[in-house]
Design an enzyme around this catalytic site. Structure first.
Site, mmCIF file in Angstrom:
data_model
loop_
_atom_site.group_PDB
_atom_site.id
_atom_site.type_symbol
_atom_site.label_atom_id
_atom_site.label_comp_id
_atom_site.label_asym_id
_atom_site.label_seq_id
_atom_site.Cartn_x
_atom_site.Cartn_y
_atom_site.Cartn_z
ATOM 1 C CG ASP A 131 -7.710 13.929 -0.757
ATOM 2 O OD1 ASP A 131 -8.076 12.822 -1.209
ATOM 3 O OD2 ASP A 131 -8.306 14.519 0.156
ATOM 4 C CE LYS A 157 -12.535 0.360 -7.850
ATOM 5 N NZ LYS A 157 -11.081 0.590 -7.985
ATOM 6 C CB SER A 175 -8.280 -5.083 0.383
ATOM 7 O OG SER A 175 -9.652 -5.135 0.017
#
Length: 410
Positions: free
Chosen positions: A114, A231, A268
């Protein structure tokens, strides 16, 4: 037959072709749609590479989108895949079995890891490194991601370690994995071409760098800012990771390259979550009915986005003999870009401080999580012991009662 149609067109004129007038009306629109669709689908990877026997650690493979397209292509080329998934259940097991059957490749394995749980990441990395001689590793492809609804600012989701879920999944988890696997990268033989790929996106433009608090434990931002910051900061840490590998690499070592890949805007699960704001009704009405024609026309599907990943894995430009330098490559539309857009990518001191800060932050979080696990384990053992003691006491009491009645009769 086309020949008959052309002959009729020449001899008898356009009126001989059935529905000629309707065709002439529709054809310009159909042509325009086809041209737009072609332009927005992006470039296709044209490089071919023999991947037989090569070993890749892959995340995001079970997404039924870009990740699935990438592992399908790699499996067909004979690569050995270790796919990391949040949970190993009946569905993921069946996914692997179907992938093996469709590609005729039995070297596809599933491992529980995970990426939002630092303890789970450490367990996998420790198991991977605990091997003599060191395991073969030709690349790590990080394609997983988590995007929460952008317009639910009052709902902050946290991971098991107490980190905001998007930062944990998109930043802390992959950072921890790559940092732990550093010994594996350095131990590969001289002839091995190792490629590390992290998928980023244009949303990093919404992010910011926080050296004092990279995991934003003291700040309350909206979901869009959390996602963009995760990000951006992970991309910056990738630049420092490349320098750490290169600086400690021996002269006879192989090529280890780190690349940032932007697949482009895709249809997505993340886009569906953002557009629907987490609402099933909005997903059905807004995404599937109202916006889908535009999304189909202007937005890539998973297979088209996967071309950038496949290009980065197969292009000879990243082979040791062709490398001009070991700087991180930024791949957009199957092309290696020369410059990064944001100024933070040119600040090496900032990247180094952020990397070191993340190492200490993760170490502190792991210590706290280990303390909680040990405390919960000790509490469970105490309750179990108390329950066992109570059962024994009850049994002893019930067994002593008949003896007491006998003494009264005596």
């Amino acid at each position: 037959m086309p020949v008959n149609i052309i002959g009729s067109l020449i001899i008898d004129g356009p009126d001989a072709i059935p529905y000629y007038e309707q065709i002439t009306k529709v054809l310009p629109y159909a042509t325009g749609i086809g041209v737009v669709k072609y332009l927005f689908k992006g470039r296709k990877n044209t490089w071919e590479r023999n991947l037989h026997g090569k070993v890749y650690i892959v995340t995001g493979a079970t997404s039924n989108g870009m990740g699935t397209s990438v592992v399908l292509d790699l499996a067909k080329r004979g690569a050995q895949l270790i796919m990391l998934t949040r949970r190993v259940d009946e569905w993921t097991t069946q996914f692997v079995e179907d992938l093996r059957e469709s590609t005729q490749n039995e070297l596809i394995y599933l491992e529980q890891c995970d990426m939002s749980d630092l303890y789970s990441v450490r367990k996998f990395a420790t198991t991977w490194l605990d091997n003599t001689p060191p395991r073969r590793l030709d690349g790590v492809v990080l394609m997983h991601g988590d995007a929460e609804p952008w317009f639910q600012n009052d709902k902050r989701k946290s991971s098991q370690d107490g980190v905001e879920l998007q930062l944990a999944t998109n930043f802390a988890g992959p950072f921890h994995l790559l940092n732990l696997l550093l010994p594996s990268f350095r131990s590969q033989p001289p002839d091995r071409d190792v490629r590390i790929i992290y998928t980023t996106c244009i949303s990093q433009a919404f992010g910011s760098v926080n050296l004092d608090d990279p995991l934003l434990e003291k700040k309350q931002l909206n979901a869009r800012q959390f996602f963009g910051t995760a990000k951006l900061q992970m991309s910056l840490c990738c630049l420092e990771l490349q320098r750490k590998i290169t600086s400690e690499k021996k002269d006879d070592a192989g090529s280890v390259t780190v690349s940032l890949v932007q697949p482009g805007l895709m249809r997505s699960s993340s886009l569906r979550t953002i557009l629907s704001n987490g609402s099933p009704i909005l997903l059905l009405l807004l995404y599937c009915i109202i916006l889908y024609p535009l999304l189909w026309l202007f937005v890539k599907n998973g297979h088209q986005g996967a071309q950038n990943i496949l290009y980065t894995l197969m292009t000879p430009e990243l082979e040791k003999v062709n490398l001009l330098d070991y700087s991180v490559k930024y791949v957009v539309n199957c092309t290696i870009m020369k410059n990064f857009a944001r100024k933070e990518f040119a600040d090496q001191e900032l990247q180094k401080k952020l990397y070191e800060k993340m190492e200490s932050e993760i170490l502190g979080i792991e210590k706290k999580s280990a303390f909680r696990r040990n405390k919960a384990k000790a509490s469970g053992s105490t309750k179990e012991a108390a329950s066992t003691s109570g059962t024994k006491s009850a049994n002893n009491t019930s067994s002593s009662k008949p003896a007491k009645r006998k003494s009264k009769k005596a």
